[in-house]
Scaffold this motif. Sequence first.
Motif, short mmCIF file in Angstrom:
data_model
loop_
_atom_site.label_atom_id
_atom_site.label_comp_id
_atom_site.label_asym_id
_atom_site.label_seq_id
_atom_site.Cartn_x
_atom_site.Cartn_y
_atom_site.Cartn_z
N ASN A 217 0.89 -1.16 0.00
CA ASN A 217 0.00 0.00 0.00
C ASN A 217 0.93 1.21 0.00
O ASN A 217 1.88 1.25 0.79
CB ASN A 217 -0.91 0.02 1.23
CG ASN A 217 -2.02 1.05 1.10
OD1 ASN A 217 -1.82 2.13 0.55
ND2 ASN A 217 -3.20 0.72 1.60
N GLN A 218 0.70 2.14 -0.89
CA GLN A 218 1.65 3.26 -0.98
C GLN A 218 1.52 4.21 0.20
O GLN A 218 2.33 5.12 0.37
CB GLN A 218 1.51 4.01 -2.32
CG GLN A 218 0.34 4.95 -2.45
CD GLN A 218 -0.95 4.26 -2.89
OE1 GLN A 218 -1.27 3.16 -2.42
NE2 GLN A 218 -1.72 4.90 -3.74
N LYS A 219 0.48 3.99 1.03
CA LYS A 219 0.35 4.81 2.25
C LYS A 219 1.09 4.15 3.40
O LYS A 219 1.11 2.92 3.51
CB LYS A 219 -1.14 4.91 2.63
CG LYS A 219 -1.87 6.00 1.87
CD LYS A 219 -3.23 6.23 2.47
CE LYS A 219 -3.10 6.91 3.82
NZ LYS A 219 -4.26 7.67 4.21
N GLN B 191 -10.88 5.28 -3.77
CA GLN B 191 -10.10 6.03 -4.75
C GLN B 191 -8.62 5.62 -4.68
O GLN B 191 -7.98 5.40 -5.70
CB GLN B 191 -10.22 7.51 -4.45
CG GLN B 191 -10.33 8.34 -5.69
CD GLN B 191 -10.50 9.80 -5.30
OE1 GLN B 191 -10.64 10.14 -4.13
NE2 GLN B 191 -10.47 10.65 -6.28
N GLY B 192 -8.12 5.52 -3.42
CA GLY B 192 -6.72 5.14 -3.22
C GLY B 192 -6.44 3.76 -3.78
O GLY B 192 -5.44 3.54 -4.45
N SER C 86 -8.17 2.00 -6.10
CA SER C 86 -8.26 1.87 -7.55
C SER C 86 -7.05 2.53 -8.22
O SER C 86 -6.52 2.01 -9.20
CB SER C 86 -9.59 2.42 -8.09
OG SER C 86 -9.73 3.76 -7.72
N ARG C 87 -6.58 3.63 -7.65
CA ARG C 87 -5.40 4.27 -8.23
C ARG C 87 -4.15 3.39 -8.04
O ARG C 87 -3.34 3.23 -8.95
CB ARG C 87 -5.18 5.64 -7.59
CG ARG C 87 -4.60 6.62 -8.60
CD ARG C 87 -4.43 8.00 -8.09
NE ARG C 87 -4.11 8.07 -6.69
CZ ARG C 87 -4.71 8.88 -5.82
NH1 ARG C 87 -5.66 9.69 -6.21
NH2 ARG C 87 -4.35 8.91 -4.56
N LEU C 88 -4.06 2.77 -6.87
CA LEU C 88 -2.93 1.87 -6.61
C LEU C 88 -2.95 0.72 -7.61
O LEU C 88 -1.92 0.37 -8.20
CB LEU C 88 -3.03 1.32 -5.18
CG LEU C 88 -2.02 0.23 -4.82
CD1 LEU C 88 -0.61 0.78 -4.79
CD2 LEU C 88 -2.35 -0.40 -3.47
N GLU D 159 -4.33 0.55 -10.57
CA GLU D 159 -4.00 0.98 -11.94
C GLU D 159 -2.50 1.21 -12.11
O GLU D 159 -1.91 0.85 -13.12
CB GLU D 159 -4.79 2.25 -12.31
CG GLU D 159 -6.20 1.90 -12.76
CD GLU D 159 -7.16 3.07 -12.65
OE1 GLU D 159 -6.69 4.22 -12.59
OE2 GLU D 159 -8.37 2.81 -12.60
N THR D 160 -1.89 1.79 -11.08
CA THR D 160 -0.44 2.01 -11.13
C THR D 160 0.29 0.67 -11.20
O THR D 160 1.22 0.48 -11.97
CB THR D 160 0.04 2.80 -9.89
OG1 THR D 160 -0.82 3.90 -9.73
CG2 THR D 160 1.47 3.28 -10.04
N GLN E 103 -0.84 -2.12 -12.32
CA GLN E 103 -1.06 -2.71 -13.65
C GLN E 103 -0.10 -2.09 -14.68
O GLN E 103 0.50 -2.79 -15.49
CB GLN E 103 -2.50 -2.48 -14.07
CG GLN E 103 -2.87 -3.23 -15.34
CD GLN E 103 -4.30 -2.98 -15.73
OE1 GLN E 103 -4.88 -1.93 -15.40
NE2 GLN E 103 -4.91 -3.92 -16.42
#
Length: 300
Positions: free
Chosen positions: A9-11, A163-164, A166-168, A170-171, A173
């Motif tokens: 998790n980027q957080k 949002q976090g 789905s963005r993670l 996509e990144t 992918q």
Amino acid sequence: MTRIISLLNQKGGVGKTTTTVNLAAAIAAEKNSSGKFNKVLVIDLDPQTHLGLHFGIDESATSGASVYDLLMDESVTAKDAIVKARKNIDLITSEVDLAAAESELASKTDRHDLLAKKLGPMLSLYEYILIDCPPSLGLLTLNALAASKELIVPMQTHFLALQGVSRLFETVQMLVGGINPELGVTGIVLCMHEKNTKLAREVVDDLQGFFDASRESDVPWKNCIIFDPPIRRNVKLAEAPSFGQTIFDYEPECAGARDYAKLAASVISVFETKTVKVVVEAPSLKSRDIAAADSLNEPI
Ligand code: ADP
Ligand code: MG
């Protein structure tokens, strides 16, 4: 087959390290299909070095190599970097210098694949390899993603969580599409969960809706589940690291230990429960067939 799982998790502060430690401990307490306890390797890819400290192992006190040496020095093997953390749990520690690895790796040609290559000879020794990722999507994380077959995403059910996520995804992918097309997102672990709040319920519903809508598409998260159970907020889980203990060493009967034991069972069985049930339908008899069958019964 070794299951290689990155906890990503980027957080920061969402429960990655807590989940890596206690999931590893709970998996190592379970027996595999040949009746032996699972062997688990945990790898700390975060320069904050929390994973080793949580197991009570101070990297500076170990004479062996760290994950930094493993990545940067061609002659260092995974075997050189492994220390014993617990019965059936081995550990590759991090070190603060690892923060410099991001820029040092950038000049290497095989910069994405260094960890995967070093882990190759280790695969026959372990049923599970868990990689605790740093809270960023740089080259260290990319090495984890290239080496892994699965992702597990620890997260908290807060505002904008969907949002976090789905963005993670996509990144991920975008990053791994070319280098590791087999990588799949196995599941979400809800950490520090307060299930009776309206916000938590809404976020879980949103996430579930997002995953349900992805089932038919060709994305790495098409089989992603929200693991049951969520990990409740439990102060014992926050206390255990300062004693260098897993939750099973520190307070084996507490809610946190029970949650992680059940989570381990869910993670172990996830592919079993996902087997598709093939329903063989009885061929429907058409009226023509019935007429033909009837005609056989007619007296000659
Ligand atoms: P990350 O590795 O994602 O940065 P951590 O696992 O270190 O996150 O967790 C962040 C903080 O929250 C730590 O102090 C940890 O002890 C605490 N924590 C994690 N999970 C729980 C939980 N279920 N209940 C209470 N505290 C928790
Ligand atoms: Mg951490």
